[in-house]
Design a protein around this motif. Sequence first.
Motif, mmCIF file in Angstrom:
data_model
loop_
_atom_site.group_PDB
_atom_site.id
_atom_site.type_symbol
_atom_site.label_atom_id
_atom_site.label_comp_id
_atom_site.label_asym_id
_atom_site.label_seq_id
_atom_site.Cartn_x
_atom_site.Cartn_y
_atom_site.Cartn_z
ATOM 1 N N ASN A 127 -2.509 3.508 -15.156
ATOM 2 C CA ASN A 127 -2.002 3.229 -13.811
ATOM 3 C C ASN A 127 -1.795 1.758 -13.520
ATOM 4 O O ASN A 127 -1.592 1.385 -12.374
ATOM 5 N N ARG A 128 -1.873 0.906 -14.562
ATOM 6 C CA ARG A 128 -1.817 -0.519 -14.214
ATOM 7 C C ARG A 128 -1.167 -1.367 -15.304
ATOM 8 O O ARG A 128 -0.954 -0.922 -16.427
ATOM 9 N N GLY A 155 -2.728 -6.274 -4.424
ATOM 10 C CA GLY A 155 -1.943 -5.185 -4.993
ATOM 11 C C GLY A 155 -0.559 -5.563 -5.481
ATOM 12 O O GLY A 155 0.210 -4.710 -5.904
ATOM 13 N N LYS A 180 3.402 2.060 -10.119
ATOM 14 C CA LYS A 180 2.401 1.503 -11.044
ATOM 15 C C LYS A 180 2.545 -0.021 -11.142
ATOM 16 O O LYS A 180 1.636 -0.715 -11.552
ATOM 17 N N ARG A 213 2.306 1.809 -3.454
ATOM 18 C CA ARG A 213 1.251 2.307 -4.352
ATOM 19 C C ARG A 213 0.971 3.794 -4.060
ATOM 20 O O ARG A 213 0.840 4.599 -4.986
ATOM 21 N N ASN A 256 0.832 -1.218 0.000
ATOM 22 C CA ASN A 256 0.000 0.000 0.000
ATOM 23 C C ASN A 256 0.862 1.262 0.000
ATOM 24 O O ASN A 256 0.558 2.237 -0.674
#
Length: 580
Positions: free
Chosen positions: A342-343, A294, A272, A267, A264
């Motif tokens: 973003n991914r 994540g 990314k 992130r 977390n």
Amino acid sequence: MHMNRREFLQLLAVAAASGMALDSKSALAGTAPVNFYDVPRHGNVSFLHFTDCHAQLLPVWFREPNVNIGVGGALGKVPHLVGQHLLTKFGVKPGSAEAHAFSYLDFTEAAKVYGKVGGFAHLKTLVDRMRAQRPGALLLDGGDTWQGSATSLWTNAQDMVDACIKLGVDVMTPHWESTFGAERVMEIVNTDFKKANIDFVAQNIVTNDFGDQVFKPYTMKEMNGVKVAVIGQAFPYTPIANPRHMVPDWSFGIRDDSMQKWVNDARAKGAKVVIVLSHNGMDVDVKMASRVTGIDAIFGGHTHDGVPQPIQVKNAKGITLVTNAGSNGKFLGVMDFEVKGNRVASYKYRLLPVFSNLLPADPAMAAYINKVRAPYESKLSEKLAVTDDFLYRRGNFNGTWDQLLVDAMMEVKGADAAFSPGFRWGTTLLPGDPITMERLMDQTAITYPQTTLNTMTGENIKTIMEDVCDNLFNVDPYYQQGGDMVRVGGIEYTVNPNQKIGKRITDMRIKGKLIDAKKTYKVAGWAPVAEGATGEPIWDVVASYLRDKKVIRNLKLNEPKIVGIGKSNPGIADYDGGVS
């Protein structure tokens, strides 16, 4: 027309690429299709990964297991598939170069065809080739790098530290590294690695007193305008599987909550792509991937599983890819991500076998290896014996190398029985090969090599064997420690992997007689984890045995009878101990 070897191999490779059968019976000795190492770049973020090289700087033989039994939810799933089961699952053609790399099938024949694997000079060539197409690619070292060879032991890991700097490692996480002691690890991290800009990461190593991070939990990098985070996960059971007194102030463990916190955190800081460089073992990584969200991918090690493609693990917020990149410098994992917005939008992965016949040695690395080995060459090359047998270690139960160790201890120490740890490292020898001091050290090079001779009751023997068996076959991966079953000499037994602790091992016998719980027996062993153990190093015991024997032949494997798993279990094949 006179052709040199290289031109001849290129000609054969062209023939192979045009569809000629490439198998161990073919004339295409030591070749694979010409495009074997062509891995076009995909996307904009790339990671290269090797793990568990166990300090092997030169090419070696290393046979994959024929027994890797999964229990509970892991039954019949990757990585618990061996031989043809594994090849079928991943669509690998039998008899191909990949089939030889990923399985034990026809090992001695195929080894003669395809040659040795690994070697840092050949790995360096492959790493550089992959990097040339992948700007900013990070090279990840999954640990078990500084231990496993004579030269690593004798140079206090310096040969491997310098080799990894020359290889271009960017990020590392540890396991056996800790057996050089906390002080030596800190010295390397704070001097050699600092100077070379290598990040040593381990989110799960904290101080015993206040729970402070001992090392950086993760590192952030930018690759082609994309922020990426690499979180370290050291081997969680280091102070149990190895001597605690070597790292007395450090606490390890799995620590999912803290892993989630660092994911977390990364992130929130704009990462990314978040990946974990892990030394958990593959089953543990699969469970962690289902619980922590994540993480885009886990680059795993410890259990030495060569897995051609990642497993996709679902969790509450998406999918995490779990990989495992084999051992002994035999493979290089190449993971490419296409990151959009973003991914991660897509990925491509290859686990490339490092065939030393197919990759030229990097001249600078080869020169370094020659130089670092030079002071030890005469000691390393001492010929102790010749083996008529095929010597290997890897597999859930005794391998022939392990058998040689326990046989030697029993004879030299005058013991009724012997135990040898279920280590997964240790190179392979083909029939007819000399057993040199170097090859013996490949099986035994540790910083706590003392041999022991203890008097144990039958009850003690059973308790030890049940305990190790639970480490291997507990249905909850978080209670597994990722080695194989303790190797035994002189003890015959039956094992049911699907039973509970205390009930897996039955019908234990010494010299054909049932072991009496109250009777005492003389049991030899080595690698004691308790502080202050004394005893002749294992390599001296076995070396004297080998010099005396001169030829090793007809080793009788002390394999248990396996019950309760069914004969069709895809984690077992070509097993002589009996299965039901």
